[in-house]
Write a protein that holds these residues in place. Structure first.
Motif, PDB file in Angstrom:
ATOM      1  N   PHE A   1      45.955 -18.853 -33.685  1.00 50.30           N
ATOM      2  CA  PHE A   1      46.108 -19.838 -32.586  1.00 50.30           C
ATOM      3  C   PHE A   1      45.197 -21.150 -32.810  1.00 50.30           C
ATOM      4  O   PHE A   1      45.491 -22.216 -33.014  1.00 50.30           O
TER       5      PHE A   1
ATOM      6  N   MET B   1      46.799 -24.560 -34.280  1.00 55.13           N
ATOM      7  CA  MET B   1      46.943 -25.304 -32.922  1.00 55.13           C
ATOM      8  C   MET B   1      46.110 -26.396 -32.923  1.00 55.13           C
ATOM      9  O   MET B   1      46.250 -27.355 -31.933  1.00 55.13           O
TER      10      MET B   1
ATOM     11  N   VAL C   1      51.438 -17.354 -33.698  1.00 57.99           N
ATOM     12  CA  VAL C   1      51.655 -18.425 -32.780  1.00 57.99           C
ATOM     13  C   VAL C   1      52.985 -18.351 -31.899  1.00 57.99           C
ATOM     14  O   VAL C   1      53.171 -18.266 -30.861  1.00 57.99           O
TER      15      VAL C   1
ATOM     16  N   ALA D   1      54.213 -24.901 -26.954  1.00 62.60           N
ATOM     17  CA  ALA D   1      52.998 -24.117 -26.653  1.00 62.60           C
ATOM     18  C   ALA D   1      52.548 -24.590 -25.169  1.00 62.60           C
ATOM     19  O   ALA D   1      51.984 -23.765 -24.594  1.00 62.60           O
TER      20      ALA D   1
END
Length: 531
Positions: free
Chosen positions: A360, A364, A436, A480
């Protein structure tokens, strides 16, 4: 809003931090009270109206290269350094062990609601320590001078000060983001030192005590630690040309500088300059997202407060259906941005012990930085419009917030750079996306599979079409954010965010909620009325 508490008045932040130790939550409560105090608001105003001034020479004509700041700026720095915003993630034996990034992020988020300019040197100092770890000898020498929660603005050599800040000198006028085209040179000077000669187009916080600088060594582009003042108290070849006249971020000086045989020490391996600064860049991108979230929260809180107390056509403005839905729609973006930025901080804390969290963090970081920083200017403009003419004048906070907002989308990689970074991860480590997407699907529940399939389709398109990178990046961010709102059990907020942001409808302005979503409940749950 003066006299309220930015922490206690933020139910989402309190939900996110509810498992923090009591000592940390008490500190956040104190910070929240300070942020909305009259004294703090005056400090923020003065630091941005009484802007830094460059003095290149003293009255005898001797070169001094000093930037003078208003005492308000120093007061803000003193408090934020005292909170450890420059160093707390590197401290040992503190109560936030295991929560270092998250607890600092919460403090940083609150500080950003007051004044963002002074946070720039604190971000750079904290992030620079990550780069210094590539040179253990330098880290051992410099970290004891940086870690203390003491602010020392005196113009002395580093060894004679009680606390230090670090800055960065990376970009040059001909290259910008393309640092491999840098022309600044580094020549060996013996005993492990190099002589740095060249020009930097942007060097922020020029009164920092030392800077990480990229320069071309014989082996290629390398990273160097360059102090501003030498041990004997003399200047280390820094020649400030001018301070940038910036749109916002006015309390923080940004300079152009010439290096004239400045002494520096290499950080990391020769020729590995970009590799050395990667961890540093990752941390600064997190701060960009946190600060943008804080700015949006502060701006929308002003708009909601105004709407509750402004009587228009015989009733409070917030009772008008159009205004209420605009505020609720904006509230969803701020909630999503806040949840997502602090979710990224959680991944930073857990990455070393959890593969999914490490994935992540890697995937991200550019996604979160891209989306959160990019939506801030438009959202703050809409908040300004809620106040009408009163939002447009400089006596209020919203004009400053609006001018401040674009810098986080530009600094440490513009939107295209972030999107290309997402593609780079996709090509080098596509398996990271599986972790993810599995997390997103798990949080979204039964309805999440469709979202995951859309994301996988966007990945396939982006693999073969670089121009589609922004589409993938934004879809990842929205998915997300909705997943994290669901994880936080903010059901009404999550439902409204997911349906309006992931539902496929085209949106160009705020106020697009329909009657299925209870706009009043959304606003009141995220911005509760003051007692």
């Amino acid at each position: 809003m003066i006299g309220l508490n930015a922490y206690l008045g933020d139910p989402l932040l309190m939900q996110i931090t509810k498992r923090f130790p009591q000592g940390i939550r008490t500190e956040l409560e104190q910070s929240g009270r300070f942020v909305l105090s009259g004294d703090a608001q005056d400090l923020a105003r003065l630091a941005n109206t009484e802007t830094p001034k460059l003095r290149t020479h003293d009255r005898q004509g001797r070169r001094i290269d000093v930037v003078d700041y208003h005492p308000a700026y120093h007061a803000l720095m003193r408090r934020s350094v005292g909170q450890g915003l420059h160093s707390s993630i590197w401290e040992d034996g503190k109560p936030e062990a295991g929560l270092r990034h998250q607890s600092r992020a919460a403090r940083f988020y609150l500080a950003a609601q007051l004044e963002c300019g002074h946070l720039c040197p604190l971000t750079m100092t904290s992030a620079s320590l990550a780069a210094l770890m590539a040179a253990p000898n330098l880290y051992r020498e410099w970290s004891p001078l940086i870690l203390p929660r003491k602010y020392d603005s005196s113009n002395r050599s580093p060894a004679k000060k009680t606390g230090l800040t670090l800055g960065m000198g990376m970009t040059e006028k001909q290259g910008g983001t393309d640092v491999h085209t840098n022309t600044t040179r580094a020549e060996p000077a013996g005993s492990g030192f190099y002589r740095i000669t060249g020009h930097k187009w942007f060097m922020s916080a020029p009164m920092s005590d030392a800077f990480l600088v990229l320069a071309q060594a014989r082996e290629g582009l390398s990273c160097f630690l360059v102090p501003r003042i030498l041990p004997d108290g003399s200047s280390n070849g820094f020649r400030f040309q001018r301070l940038k006249d910036k749109l916002g971020n006015r309390s923080n000086a940004s300079s152009e500088v010439e290096f004239d045989n400045a002494l520096g020490q290499m950080v990391g391996n020769p020729g590995d300059g970009v590799k050395t600064i990667i961890d540093m860049v990752t941390l600064t991108r997190l701060d960009c997202a946190i600060a943008s979230s804080g700015l949006m929260r502060a701006g929308l809180a002003e708009a909601v407060h105004h709407a509750r107390h402004r009587i228009a056509f015989e009733s409070p403005l917030i009772d008008k259906p159009l205004m209420l839905r605009v505020l609720a729609d904006m509230s969803l973006d701020v909630a999503g941005a806040t949840a997502l930025a602090l979710r990224l901080a959680r991944a930073f804390d857990n990455a070393a012990k959890d593969r999914g969290e490490a994935a992540f963090a890697r995937v991200m970081t550019p996604v979160v930085k891209y989306w959160v920083a990019k939506i801030a200017p438009a959202m703050l403009y809409e908040a300004m419009e809620c106040l009408g003419g009163n939002g447009y004048i400089e006596e209020g906070n919203l004009a400053r917030f609006y001018r401040e907002a674009p810098v986080n989308a530009i600094w440490e990689g513009s939107g295209n750079v972030m999107a290309l970074d997402v593609l780079r991860v996709l090509k080098r480590g596509p398996q990271l996306f599986d972790d993810v997407l599995n997390w997103i699907g798990a949080q979204l529940g039964r309805g999440g599979q469709g979202t995951v399939e859309v994301l996988r389709a966007a990945m396939r398109v982006a693999e073969n079409d670089e121009g589609a990178a922004r589409i993938l990046t934004e879809q990842l961010a929205l998915a997300a954010a909705g997943a994290e709102l669901r994880h936080l059990q903010s059901e009404d907020i999550a439902d409204a965010f997911i349906e309006t942001r992931l539902g496929g409808q085209w949106r160009t302005t705020y106020g697009m909620l329909d009657a299925r979503h209870n706009a009043k409940n959304i606003v009141n749950s995220l911005y509760p009325p003051a007692n």
